[in-house]
Design a protein around this motif. Sequence first.
Motif, PDB file in Angstrom:
ATOM      1  N   GLU A 289       0.869  -1.243  -0.060  1.00  0.00           N
ATOM      2  CA  GLU A 289       0.043  -0.166   0.093  1.00  0.00           C
ATOM      3  C   GLU A 289       0.901   1.439   0.002  1.00  0.00           C
ATOM      4  OE1 GLU A 289      -2.338  -0.454   3.522  1.00  0.00           O
ATOM      5  OE2 GLU A 289      -3.811  -1.825   2.530  1.00  0.00           O
ATOM      6  N   GLN A 290       1.862   1.268   0.735  1.00  0.00           N
ATOM      7  CA  GLN A 290       2.978   2.319   0.795  1.00  0.00           C
ATOM      8  C   GLN A 290       3.664   2.647  -0.524  1.00  0.00           C
ATOM      9  OE1 GLN A 290       5.526   1.640   4.056  1.00  0.00           O
ATOM     10  NE2 GLN A 290       3.715   2.085   5.646  1.00  0.00           N
ATOM     11  N   ALA A 291       3.895   1.557  -1.273  1.00  0.00           N
ATOM     12  CA  ALA A 291       4.345   1.662  -2.739  1.00  0.00           C
ATOM     13  C   ALA A 291       3.436   1.950  -3.721  1.00  0.00           C
ATOM     14  CB  ALA A 291       5.129   0.359  -3.215  1.00  0.00           C
ATOM     15  N   GLY A 292       1.991   2.566  -3.301  1.00  0.00           N
ATOM     16  CA  GLY A 292       1.072   2.778  -4.176  1.00  0.00           C
ATOM     17  C   GLY A 292       0.725   1.692  -5.072  1.00  0.00           C
ATOM     18  N   ALA A 293       0.665   0.503  -4.730  1.00  0.00           N
ATOM     19  CA  ALA A 293       0.139  -0.615  -5.606  1.00  0.00           C
ATOM     20  C   ALA A 293      -0.864  -1.480  -4.996  1.00  0.00           C
ATOM     21  CB  ALA A 293       1.492  -1.570  -5.822  1.00  0.00           C
ATOM     22  N   ALA A 294      -1.585  -0.520  -4.159  1.00  0.00           N
ATOM     23  CA  ALA A 294      -2.960  -1.216  -3.505  1.00  0.00           C
ATOM     24  C   ALA A 294      -4.036  -1.141  -4.549  1.00  0.00           C
ATOM     25  CB  ALA A 294      -3.006  -0.503  -2.162  1.00  0.00           C
ATOM     26  N   SER A 295      -4.977  -1.959  -4.265  1.00  0.00           N
ATOM     27  CA  SER A 295      -6.228  -1.948  -4.963  1.00  0.00           C
ATOM     28  C   SER A 295      -7.408  -1.060  -4.256  1.00  0.00           C
ATOM     29  CB  SER A 295      -6.779  -3.325  -5.072  1.00  0.00           C
ATOM     30  OG  SER A 295      -7.197  -3.972  -4.000  1.00  0.00           O
ATOM     31  N   GLU A 296      -8.508  -1.107  -4.880  1.00  0.00           N
ATOM     32  CA  GLU A 296      -9.573  -0.231  -3.978  1.00  0.00           C
ATOM     33  C   GLU A 296      -9.781  -1.111  -2.889  1.00  0.00           C
ATOM     34  OE1 GLU A 296     -12.235   0.295  -7.104  1.00  0.00           O
ATOM     35  OE2 GLU A 296     -11.085   1.551  -8.555  1.00  0.00           O
ATOM     36  N   ARG A 297      -9.967  -2.160  -2.722  1.00  0.00           N
ATOM     37  CA  ARG A 297     -10.441  -2.825  -1.700  1.00  0.00           C
ATOM     38  C   ARG A 297      -9.473  -2.835  -0.491  1.00  0.00           C
ATOM     39  NH1 ARG A 297     -13.106  -8.396  -2.316  1.00  0.00           N
ATOM     40  NH2 ARG A 297     -14.649  -7.021  -3.409  1.00  0.00           N
ATOM     41  N   ALA A 298      -9.822  -2.497   0.790  1.00  0.00           N
ATOM     42  CA  ALA A 298      -8.912  -2.559   1.716  1.00  0.00           C
ATOM     43  C   ALA A 298      -8.745  -3.857   2.330  1.00  0.00           C
ATOM     44  CB  ALA A 298      -9.656  -1.513   2.854  1.00  0.00           C
ATOM     45  N   VAL A 299      -7.545  -3.977   3.056  1.00  0.00           N
ATOM     46  CA  VAL A 299      -7.357  -5.369   3.595  1.00  0.00           C
ATOM     47  C   VAL A 299      -6.979  -5.162   4.859  1.00  0.00           C
ATOM     48  CG1 VAL A 299      -5.872  -7.374   3.446  1.00  0.00           C
ATOM     49  CG2 VAL A 299      -6.181  -6.420   1.286  1.00  0.00           C
ATOM     50  N   SER A 300      -7.753  -6.071   5.702  1.00  0.00           N
ATOM     51  CA  SER A 300      -7.492  -5.961   7.307  1.00  0.00           C
ATOM     52  C   SER A 300      -7.620  -7.241   7.611  1.00  0.00           C
ATOM     53  CB  SER A 300      -8.910  -5.227   7.922  1.00  0.00           C
ATOM     54  OG  SER A 300      -9.820  -5.796   7.659  1.00  0.00           O
ATOM     55  N   ALA A 301      -7.018  -7.412   8.757  1.00  0.00           N
ATOM     56  CA  ALA A 301      -6.643  -8.641   9.677  1.00  0.00           C
ATOM     57  C   ALA A 301      -7.892  -9.166  10.350  1.00  0.00           C
ATOM     58  CB  ALA A 301      -5.778  -8.730  10.742  1.00  0.00           C
ATOM     59  N   PRO A 302      -8.426 -10.296  10.026  1.00  0.00           N
ATOM     60  CA  PRO A 302      -9.450 -10.563  10.797  1.00  0.00           C
ATOM     61  C   PRO A 302      -9.386 -10.999  12.312  1.00  0.00           C
ATOM     62  CG  PRO A 302      -8.823 -12.671   9.645  1.00  0.00           C
ATOM     63  CD  PRO A 302      -7.922 -11.191   9.327  1.00  0.00           C
ATOM     64  N   SER A 303     -10.794 -10.648  13.177  1.00  0.00           N
ATOM     65  CA  SER A 303     -10.359 -10.880  14.401  1.00  0.00           C
ATOM     66  C   SER A 303     -10.493 -12.213  14.915  1.00  0.00           C
ATOM     67  CB  SER A 303     -11.410 -10.013  15.264  1.00  0.00           C
ATOM     68  OG  SER A 303     -12.957 -10.600  14.872  1.00  0.00           O
TER      69      SER A 303
END
Length: 343
Positions: A289-303
Amino acid sequence: MARRAEELKGIVGPVAEKLGRMESEIGRLERERRQAQGELAQMVRQLGEGVGTLRQEAGNLVSALKRPSTRGAWGEIQLRNVVEMAGMVSHCDFVEQSTIQTGEGVLRPDMLVRLPGGKLVVVDSKVPLDAYLSAIEAPEGEERELHCARHARQTRDHIGKLAAKGYQRQFDSTPEFVVMFVPSDGIYQAALAEDPALIEYGVSQQVLMATPTTLIGLLWAVHYGWRQELIAESAREIAESARELHNRLGRFVEPFAKAGRQLDSAVSAYNEAVGSFDHRVIPQVRRIEQAGAASERAVSAPSAVEITARAITSRQAPAEEELPARRLEAAPEPPSERIAAGA
């Protein structure tokens, strides 16, 4: 004179008028008396004809009952009426004219009454009526006593003949006696009055004499036994069903507990995968994400899942003598504490 005659006529006239009315009333009463007397005579004639017809019918009945076949049919009809009066149903509670094949020939008792537990009581109708009718027709004295004595002997002979058939030996599930049904209390009392030892003789021959009154009492006792048998059978079925339910619950608990353990294993594996994802995958995702190659969908860790399956911890039910003492112990813990303990 003329005036005197007029006075006498005035005095005699009302008397003559009253006498005329009285004569008319007497005539009316006489006509009514003759009419009532005629009606009474007609009623007496009709009553005499009815008594004659009744005497003839009674004579025909007596003549018919003197024939053995008619007496037997009458006894069987009386037996059926008494049994139905006791509340029993044909082919359910009793069977009529059942044929029994024996080594000595064919036997056919008048009735088999079903008892609880598959038992049977044999009932046979006997009508010792010949000497009894002769005793009734005979005048008071020695002739009537002779007929009464003959009636008692005939009753004793019926007991002996019924005992010789040995109905109770033809069934494995019958009591050690046969019921001899006498369709009239008068017939029974006349024989017993002449021979008081008839009951003892019948018992010694395994024959129980019964009149309509005593047979109804016996059948009511049988009916009560049937009800108690049905209640006991229902209780046995309930106990068997409860035993089977208990057995199935015991088998169900084992796979149910295994499913709980497997749920714990699945939760543990899931939490391990979540930890690996959080520590190994998420950092690389953030660099992307910091490199600017992220997609439109956010990725978060499941609980992680913090709740585990509750274990089955109930102990075996205590013995009956221990239940009262244990019920006096501390009250069970609140539902929230039990949930926390299970978690």
